[in-house]
Design an enzyme around this catalytic site. Structure first.
Site, PDB file in Angstrom:
ATOM      1  N   ARG A  53      -2.045   2.439  -5.180  1.00 49.05           N
ATOM      2  CA  ARG A  53      -0.629   2.717  -5.348  1.00 49.05           C
ATOM      3  C   ARG A  53       0.103   1.991  -4.246  1.00 49.05           C
ATOM      4  O   ARG A  53      -0.353   1.945  -3.099  1.00 49.05           O
ATOM      5  CB  ARG A  53      -0.334   4.223  -5.269  1.00 49.05           C
ATOM      6  CG  ARG A  53      -1.024   5.033  -6.345  1.00 49.05           C
ATOM      7  CD  ARG A  53      -0.447   4.705  -7.728  1.00 49.05           C
ATOM      8  NE  ARG A  53      -1.076   5.473  -8.784  1.00 49.05           N
ATOM      9  CZ  ARG A  53      -2.002   4.994  -9.610  1.00 49.05           C
ATOM     10  NH1 ARG A  53      -2.428   3.752  -9.484  1.00 49.05           N
ATOM     11  NH2 ARG A  53      -2.500   5.743 -10.559  1.00 49.05           N
ATOM     12  N   GLU A  82       8.058  -0.755  -6.396  1.00 50.96           N
ATOM     13  CA  GLU A  82       8.067  -1.489  -7.665  1.00 50.96           C
ATOM     14  C   GLU A  82       9.347  -1.222  -8.436  1.00 50.96           C
ATOM     15  O   GLU A  82       9.805  -0.092  -8.461  1.00 50.96           O
ATOM     16  CB  GLU A  82       6.860  -1.077  -8.515  1.00 50.96           C
ATOM     17  CG  GLU A  82       5.563  -1.600  -7.963  1.00 50.96           C
ATOM     18  CD  GLU A  82       4.369  -1.301  -8.860  1.00 50.96           C
ATOM     19  OE1 GLU A  82       4.520  -1.364 -10.095  1.00 50.96           O
ATOM     20  OE2 GLU A  82       3.296  -1.016  -8.329  1.00 50.96           O
ATOM     21  N   HIS A 100       0.562  -5.168 -12.186  1.00 51.92           N
ATOM     22  CA  HIS A 100      -0.516  -4.172 -12.244  1.00 51.92           C
ATOM     23  C   HIS A 100      -1.245  -4.328 -13.575  1.00 51.92           C
ATOM     24  O   HIS A 100      -0.816  -3.822 -14.594  1.00 51.92           O
ATOM     25  CB  HIS A 100       0.065  -2.768 -12.075  1.00 51.92           C
ATOM     26  CG  HIS A 100      -0.958  -1.705 -11.867  1.00 51.92           C
ATOM     27  ND1 HIS A 100      -1.873  -1.749 -10.846  1.00 51.92           N
ATOM     28  CD2 HIS A 100      -1.217  -0.576 -12.536  1.00 51.92           C
ATOM     29  CE1 HIS A 100      -2.645  -0.686 -10.896  1.00 51.92           C
ATOM     30  NE2 HIS A 100      -2.268   0.044 -11.927  1.00 51.92           N
TER      31      HIS A 100
END
Length: 139
Positions: A53, A82, A100
């Site tokens: 993360r 993000e 991702h």
């Protein structure tokens, strides 16, 4: 390569590792787990890889470490804020940035679609979705 998934050893691996990977969950204990002091403790040839993360890595400290040569490079597919990146991160020659994509396989995406369909069917039948992750908000 050495990797870690808990905070207890995070600060102690850097001086020995050629690369560090970070995977696992994000919570208050893992926020900025990789911070300026962690980055300074790493070998200047080390590569930091974060696929966990974004907020487990202090991106401002990472940019500084990469610019100053405190570490050799970084590979990220998750980001602290993000979709925004820390200023200067995208322009560094010693960093690889990807979206991702860890779940971008046919089998994983098929399973994700199946879980969504089961949730939708349950809701249409008036029952709680079996894969609900925010039940205090929804129920």
């Amino acid at each position: 390569m050495l990797s870690h998934s808990s905070g207890s050893d995070a600060k102690n691996l850097g001086h020995r590792a050629d690369s560090r990977t970070r995977d696992g969950h994000f919570n208050a204990d893992t926020h900025h787990l990789v911070d300026a002091s962690t980055l300074r403790a790493m070998k200047n040839s080390s590569i930091l890889i974060n696929t966990a993360r974004g907020p487990v890595v202090d991106e401002v400290a990472l940019v500084t470490a990469l610019r100053e040569g405190a570490i050799g490079g970084a590979g990220l597919d998750v980001y602290e804020n993000e979709p925004k990146l820390a200023p200067g991160l995208a322009g560094l020659p010693n960093v690889v940035l990807l979206p991702h994509v860890g779940s971008a396989t046919v089998s994983v995406r098929s399973e994700m679609a199946r879980l969504c369909a089961e949730n939708a069917a349950a809701m249409a039948n008036g029952t709680p979705p079996p894969y609900l992750v925010n039940s205090p908000v929804v129920l």
